[in-house]
Enzyme design. Sequence first.
Site, mmCIF file in Angstrom:
data_model
loop_
_atom_site.group_PDB
_atom_site.id
_atom_site.type_symbol
_atom_site.label_atom_id
_atom_site.label_comp_id
_atom_site.label_asym_id
_atom_site.label_seq_id
_atom_site.Cartn_x
_atom_site.Cartn_y
_atom_site.Cartn_z
ATOM 1 N N PRO A 2 0.817 -1.215 0.000
ATOM 2 C CA PRO A 2 0.000 0.000 0.000
ATOM 3 C C PRO A 2 0.855 1.272 0.000
ATOM 4 O O PRO A 2 1.666 1.472 0.886
ATOM 5 C CB PRO A 2 -0.801 -0.106 1.310
ATOM 6 C CG PRO A 2 -0.543 -1.470 1.852
ATOM 7 C CD PRO A 2 0.741 -1.937 1.264
ATOM 8 N N GLU A 3 0.677 2.082 -1.021
ATOM 9 C CA GLU A 3 1.304 3.402 -1.055
ATOM 10 C C GLU A 3 0.169 4.411 -1.182
ATOM 11 O O GLU A 3 -1.000 4.045 -1.142
ATOM 12 C CB GLU A 3 2.303 3.473 -2.215
ATOM 13 C CG GLU A 3 3.299 2.320 -2.117
ATOM 14 C CD GLU A 3 4.642 2.535 -2.773
ATOM 15 O OE1 GLU A 3 4.940 3.656 -3.192
ATOM 16 O OE2 GLU A 3 5.404 1.559 -2.839
ATOM 17 N N LYS A 50 -0.694 7.708 3.559
ATOM 18 C CA LYS A 50 -0.965 6.274 3.630
ATOM 19 C C LYS A 50 -1.940 5.936 4.761
ATOM 20 O O LYS A 50 -2.085 4.786 5.143
ATOM 21 C CB LYS A 50 0.360 5.515 3.787
ATOM 22 C CG LYS A 50 1.239 5.715 2.534
ATOM 23 C CD LYS A 50 2.346 4.708 2.458
ATOM 24 C CE LYS A 50 3.643 5.254 2.985
ATOM 25 N NZ LYS A 50 4.713 4.236 2.974
ATOM 26 N N CYS A 234 17.542 -3.487 -17.659
ATOM 27 C CA CYS A 234 17.007 -2.130 -17.584
ATOM 28 C C CYS A 234 16.281 -1.826 -18.896
ATOM 29 O O CYS A 234 16.770 -2.148 -19.972
ATOM 30 C CB CYS A 234 18.161 -1.157 -17.365
ATOM 31 S SG CYS A 234 17.687 0.576 -17.517
ATOM 32 N N CYS A 237 18.823 0.739 -20.745
ATOM 33 C CA CYS A 237 20.204 0.436 -21.157
ATOM 34 C C CYS A 237 20.525 -1.061 -21.153
ATOM 35 O O CYS A 237 21.596 -1.453 -21.605
ATOM 36 C CB CYS A 237 21.193 1.168 -20.254
ATOM 37 S SG CYS A 237 21.336 0.425 -18.618
ATOM 38 N N CYS A 256 18.976 0.907 -11.395
ATOM 39 C CA CYS A 256 19.865 0.527 -12.487
ATOM 40 C C CYS A 256 21.222 1.153 -12.213
ATOM 41 O O CYS A 256 21.336 2.376 -12.167
ATOM 42 C CB CYS A 256 19.337 1.013 -13.838
ATOM 43 S SG CYS A 256 20.589 0.792 -15.136
ATOM 44 N N CYS A 259 22.188 3.613 -15.299
ATOM 45 C CA CYS A 259 21.411 4.841 -15.544
ATOM 46 C C CYS A 259 21.378 5.761 -14.326
ATOM 47 O O CYS A 259 21.100 6.949 -14.467
ATOM 48 C CB CYS A 259 19.973 4.495 -15.921
ATOM 49 S SG CYS A 259 19.823 3.680 -17.508
#
Length: 271
Positions: A2-3, A50, A234, A237, A256, A259
Amino acid sequence: MPEGDTLFRTAARLRPALEGHALTRFEAPRLRGRAPAIDERITGVQARGKHLLIHFEGGLTLRTHLRMTGSWHLYRAGERWRKPAYLARAVIGADSGWVAVCFQAPVVETFARNGAPPDALAALGPDLCLPASLADAVLDEIVARVATCAPAGTTLGEALLDQRIAAGIGNVYKSEACFAVGIDPATPIEAVPPATRRAVWEVAARQLQDNLGRAERRTHPQGLAVYGRRGQPCRRCGTPIRMARHGDLGRSTYWCPTCQVLRPLSTAERS
Ligand SMILES: [Zn+2]
């Protein structure tokens, strides 16, 4: 997990079932605070960061926080629940014929709206699920909150999860926003320039708001860019995505290594 976007969708789902209806059933075995009275009207259902808030006409508000384990379900009265009853932490029946059940939430409490709000609500930063969070003045406020809430040595990833800076980000948007801005979430906050701080919270707000109406989270045409993609290439890349866990809760971070730039402190600064 949950966000902010999950809670926003949960509130939208519960609202028509509860709001404006009379309370017919209230059970909360581990409730902190007083219980609302049967027959009083449910006046609102609201997500704040939240937290999920359910307001009762008599002046009480129920606050639940789902943390990693909790969830809200909606059932017709008499319908079989999809989880065992002993896991229910709040059961709210309404004369609409619906029953909202909160399972396994570690925080279930009521407070009187005419008194001081619980510390966890009072301290919340701007809610990134609201379009207003993208206003210049609000982004300035968020950058100012970073300076007060995140002491040197705090990583950017930890600061993004700090709900006092801004409310709504969990592990998913922490990882996704850092990827979008091209910065390693392990970067110490003091090495993140103010413009980059502003950019990363702004991107997180846009990602949260873009996903409010979606069942599947997406920050990239193919889904999520890095979260949950350990070892997979990724999308930009081809480098395998990395994952690390940190903190007592074992919070996961995906990034990544090609990146996303790490801006480490020099050895002298570190000691
Ligand atoms: Zn990459």
